[in-house]
Design a protein around this motif. Sequence first.
Motif: not given
Length: 239
Positions: A23, A27-28, A32, A34
């Motif tokens: 996070i 990347s997230y 978003d 998971l």
Amino acid sequence: MEFKRISSQKISEKVEEQIVRLIKEGSYKQGDKLPSVRELCESLDVGRSAVRDALTTLKGRGLVEIRQGEGAFVTGFNPKRYFKHMLMPNQKEIESLFQVREILEASIVKLAAVNRSENDLMAMRKALNHMSVCKYDESGQHDCQFHMAVANATGNPILHQLLESISSSMEKSMADFHRLIASEPELIHDIHHQHESIMEMIICEDASGAYEAMMLHLSYVKKQMRKGFSIRSEYIQTH
């Protein structure tokens, strides 16, 4: 985007650390979804209980929202999540929250004096005018609006959210304090004058003066708050 395999020691904590790392790395992002529990288990080579425990912890930290039937989603930073469990704090917790408020508002008022806009000053004046007309209502609504207007003048939404969260957590337990003020004209006069002094320093863009005025006000409020607690304690003991 790759997860790293981890050792068996404190598995759920290590799962949590890896999700937080992804996070932070971006990347997230907020909103978003998971990977599913099954996908996380396979990527991390861990059991379902470790993944579930990690997600539960992340939910408690306000970093993840778990939607029934949909999965886990990354949330934005929201300070309210850190205070929502304190729905009716006791006197000791109120004292601790007020101490945090003092530290917070000391910084807020200095920033407000530097960053305030004409719209911010209008919001402060509106709150003060309402207090003057209503002669300080027992809910303390307009008092709170004044402090929120000062926080908003910093231009920092996180500071505003933090102060709002602390004030909301203290609201119900401070009822006796607000009733005490509303019942005594001298207290109403003093607090209104203190607010006026704070605003005057902000208008003059005097950060140091605004800080001193705010700390004087909060010291006064703390004294009256403790008086309110004392009155409530005496009432409980005699009824």
